[in-house]
Every structure is written in C-alpha cells, then in structure tokens.
Design an enzyme around this catalytic site. Sequence first.
Site, PDB file in Angstrom:
ATOM      1  N   GLY A  82       0.423  -1.898   0.007  1.00 57.61           N
ATOM      2  CA  GLY A  82       0.028  -0.374  -0.147  1.00 57.61           C
ATOM      3  C   GLY A  82       0.905   1.410  -0.333  1.00 57.61           C
ATOM      4  O   GLY A  82       0.317   2.026   0.400  1.00 57.61           O
ATOM      5  N   ASN A  94       1.636   2.793  -2.212  1.00 59.11           N
ATOM      6  CA  ASN A  94       0.405   3.824  -3.598  1.00 59.11           C
ATOM      7  C   ASN A  94      -0.252   4.207  -3.068  1.00 59.11           C
ATOM      8  O   ASN A  94      -0.961   5.683  -2.697  1.00 59.11           O
ATOM      9  CB  ASN A  94       0.480   3.504  -4.684  1.00 59.11           C
ATOM     10  CG  ASN A  94       1.725   3.301  -5.614  1.00 59.11           C
ATOM     11  OD1 ASN A  94       2.433   4.596  -6.174  1.00 59.11           O
ATOM     12  ND2 ASN A  94       2.955   2.003  -5.928  1.00 59.11           N
ATOM     13  N   ARG A  99     -16.249 -17.796  -9.760  1.00 56.31           N
ATOM     14  CA  ARG A  99     -15.192 -16.275  -9.963  1.00 56.31           C
ATOM     15  C   ARG A  99     -16.406 -15.890 -10.358  1.00 56.31           C
ATOM     16  O   ARG A  99     -16.366 -13.844 -10.203  1.00 56.31           O
ATOM     17  CB  ARG A  99     -14.142 -16.747 -11.522  1.00 56.31           C
ATOM     18  CG  ARG A  99     -13.404 -15.124 -11.115  1.00 56.31           C
ATOM     19  CD  ARG A  99     -12.990 -14.889 -10.351  1.00 56.31           C
ATOM     20  NE  ARG A  99     -11.925 -13.611 -10.409  1.00 56.31           N
ATOM     21  CZ  ARG A  99     -10.877 -13.729 -10.340  1.00 56.31           C
ATOM     22  NH1 ARG A  99     -10.170 -14.313  -8.942  1.00 56.31           N
ATOM     23  NH2 ARG A  99     -10.295 -12.953 -10.241  1.00 56.31           N
ATOM     24  N   ASN A 148      -5.641   2.690 -12.800  1.00 57.31           N
ATOM     25  CA  ASN A 148      -4.105   1.371 -12.368  1.00 57.31           C
ATOM     26  C   ASN A 148      -2.802   1.946 -13.044  1.00 57.31           C
ATOM     27  O   ASN A 148      -2.467   2.813 -13.445  1.00 57.31           O
ATOM     28  CB  ASN A 148      -4.430   0.452 -13.563  1.00 57.31           C
ATOM     29  CG  ASN A 148      -3.170  -1.134 -12.873  1.00 57.31           C
ATOM     30  OD1 ASN A 148      -2.957  -0.911 -11.707  1.00 57.31           O
ATOM     31  ND2 ASN A 148      -2.821  -1.177 -14.018  1.00 57.31           N
ATOM     32  N   HIS A 175       1.021   0.783 -13.258  1.00 55.92           N
ATOM     33  CA  HIS A 175       1.812  -0.319 -13.389  1.00 55.92           C
ATOM     34  C   HIS A 175       3.587   0.019 -13.435  1.00 55.92           C
ATOM     35  O   HIS A 175       3.653   1.517 -14.561  1.00 55.92           O
ATOM     36  CB  HIS A 175       1.456  -0.240 -14.839  1.00 55.92           C
ATOM     37  CG  HIS A 175       2.059  -1.670 -16.214  1.00 55.92           C
ATOM     38  ND1 HIS A 175       1.709  -3.182 -14.751  1.00 55.92           N
ATOM     39  CD2 HIS A 175       3.323  -1.891 -16.696  1.00 55.92           C
ATOM     40  CE1 HIS A 175       2.591  -3.978 -15.908  1.00 55.92           C
ATOM     41  NE2 HIS A 175       3.426  -3.712 -16.432  1.00 55.92           N
ATOM     42  N   ASP A 194      -3.619  -4.310 -18.950  1.00 55.39           N
ATOM     43  CA  ASP A 194      -2.208  -2.983 -19.154  1.00 55.39           C
ATOM     44  C   ASP A 194      -2.249  -2.081 -20.767  1.00 55.39           C
ATOM     45  O   ASP A 194      -1.608  -2.228 -21.562  1.00 55.39           O
ATOM     46  CB  ASP A 194      -1.144  -3.334 -19.392  1.00 55.39           C
ATOM     47  CG  ASP A 194      -0.595  -4.043 -17.647  1.00 55.39           C
ATOM     48  OD1 ASP A 194      -1.290  -3.081 -16.343  1.00 55.39           O
ATOM     49  OD2 ASP A 194       0.155  -4.895 -17.824  1.00 55.39           O
ATOM     50  N   ALA A 216       8.483   7.474  -9.435  1.00 58.66           N
ATOM     51  CA  ALA A 216       7.383   7.691 -10.473  1.00 58.66           C
ATOM     52  C   ALA A 216       6.493   7.471 -10.196  1.00 58.66           C
ATOM     53  O   ALA A 216       5.505   8.398 -10.278  1.00 58.66           O
ATOM     54  CB  ALA A 216       7.620   6.935 -11.252  1.00 58.66           C
TER      55      ALA A 216
HETATM   56  C1  GAR Z   1       3.270  -0.813  -7.528  1.00 63.33           C
HETATM   57  O1  GAR Z   1       5.176  -1.280  -8.010  1.00 63.33           O
HETATM   58  C2  GAR Z   1       2.645  -0.981  -8.500  1.00 63.33           C
HETATM   59  O2  GAR Z   1       2.682  -0.563  -9.913  1.00 63.33           O
HETATM   60  C3  GAR Z   1       2.830  -2.819  -9.272  1.00 63.33           C
HETATM   61  O3  GAR Z   1       1.967  -3.898  -7.535  1.00 63.33           O
HETATM   62  C4  GAR Z   1       2.898  -2.608  -6.746  1.00 63.33           C
HETATM   63  C5  GAR Z   1       2.049  -2.485  -5.419  1.00 63.33           C
HETATM   64  O4  GAR Z   1       2.804  -1.598  -4.288  1.00 63.33           O
HETATM   65  N1  GAR Z   1       1.286  -3.269 -10.520  1.00 63.33           N
HETATM   66  C6  GAR Z   1       1.527  -3.850 -10.820  1.00 63.33           C
HETATM   67  O5  GAR Z   1       2.745  -4.390 -10.833  1.00 63.33           O
HETATM   68  C7  GAR Z   1      -0.191  -3.991 -11.440  1.00 63.33           C
HETATM   69  N2  GAR Z   1      -0.309  -4.712 -12.778  1.00 63.33           N
HETATM   70  P1  GAR Z   1       1.805  -0.937  -3.225  1.00 63.33           P
HETATM   71  O6  GAR Z   1       0.986  -2.386  -2.278  1.00 63.33           O
HETATM   72  O7  GAR Z   1       3.248  -0.708  -2.089  1.00 63.33           O
HETATM   73  O8  GAR Z   1       1.441   0.553  -3.742  1.00 63.33           O
END
Ligand code: GAR
Length: 208
Positions: free
Chosen positions: A11, A13, A65, A107, A109, A150, A179
């Site tokens: 978490g 982000n 699902r 999202n 990525h 994506d 980033a």
């Molecule tokens: C982040 O690096 C995000 O970009 C990636 O998972 C991580 C989550 O980190 N997402 C993907 O790879 C989606 N395809 P966080 O839980 O610390 O935010």
Amino acid sequence: MKIAVCVSGGGTNLQAIIDKIESGEIHNTEIAVVISNNKNAYALERAAKAGIEGVCISPKDYASRDEFNKAFLEKLDSYNVDLVVLAGFLVVIPPEMIRKYRNKIINIHPSLIPSFCGTGYYGLKVHEGVLERGVKVTGATCHFVDEGTDTGPIILQKAVEVLEGDTPEILQRRVMEQAEWIIMPKAIDLIASGKVSVVDGIAHISEN
Ligand code: GAR
C-alpha cells in the site's frame, strides 16, 4: 470526487494518495473506501491509521469467480464513487465492472507501457524483466482500465533510469519513489479537476 482505492499488498501507492490529499496536492478528493482482496495486506492498516474504511473481499471466499465478481461489484457500487483507483491490486477486474465504470478505473503499472506489461508482468516480475533485457530506462504508467491487460488509455508516464548494479528490489523502490508515487496522485488530481478526457481510446489532458 469520491474514490475507492483497491489494494493487495504493502500500500505505498495508497499512502502517497492519502498524504497528497492531506497536503492539498490532490484537490477535491475523498477516499470513501479501501478495498483489499487480502485481509493481511498492510495497506488495510494504512487505511485504518488514516481513519478510512477498509473492507476485504477475496475470490477465495466465493464458490465461483462469477459469484465473487457479483459481490465485488455490489460492494463497490454501494460506495457510489466517481473513480476507482487500482493501487497494486492483483485481482482481474470483472468485465461487467469495466463496462459500468468505463474510463472511471485507473491503474498504476511499474513500467513504461507498452514495454514489460500484460499477463504475467506484475510487481517484482516487471523489474526482473527490465534487468534481464538490459534496458537503460524504465518507469511507470498510470492508465485507464479497459478489457485488456495494461491496454487502456495512458494518462501519465514518467521515466526512471536503470543503474548498474540494480537488483529488482532496488529498481522497484526507485520506480516507486521517482515515478509511481508522483504520477498516480497527479492523475487523480487531474481527473478530480476535470482535466482528463478520452477520445477514440486516447486520453488527453487539458491545462486550463
Ligand atoms: C506497485 O509497484 C504497482 O505499480 C504494482 O504493484 C506494486 C504495489 O505496491 N502493480 C502492478 O504490478 C500491477 N500490474 P504498493 O502496494 O506498495 O502500492
């Protein structure tokens, strides 16, 4: 604008979004709920610490699902949000949800799409792929979610250098710091300010 943030892990982000709402860098935005598919996700603790409602809904708790997809959509609908933010959410978004929330799901990525993205590229696997290929520049992309993996309209991207001696973990951290934690909050602010539009599958940002 009311948003839902969907998470699966640490978490960081989510934390960047919480911090930038608090500091005023993201305007006019409130996190109505944090949704996790994993009850042990540290992201849920971050939500609790910030006084934000957290809920857990996992495919593992449903017989099929389809049942999970239905429950997930019902749960999300109950919060009446304007935007759904996938912040490290590792569950495939149900097609019905994508249709209903067209250009209302974003999202983050951890690469410069269309490189190192699509099925199988998530989390550390992305950075492993970058190092195996030997590219010298990587980065992150914030995009709207469509039916593909994506493939939706790109809102913001930011490049990050790959350095000699990088490990997947070191590179992941640099991509987050330089980033992800910048462009995801920025994209939310732009959307909350009505500055993002999508025309023929391309996202445009107006600076008025
Ligand atoms: C982040 O690096 C995000 O970009 C990636 O998972 C991580 C989550 O980190 N997402 C993907 O790879 C989606 N395809 P966080 O839980 O610390 O935010």
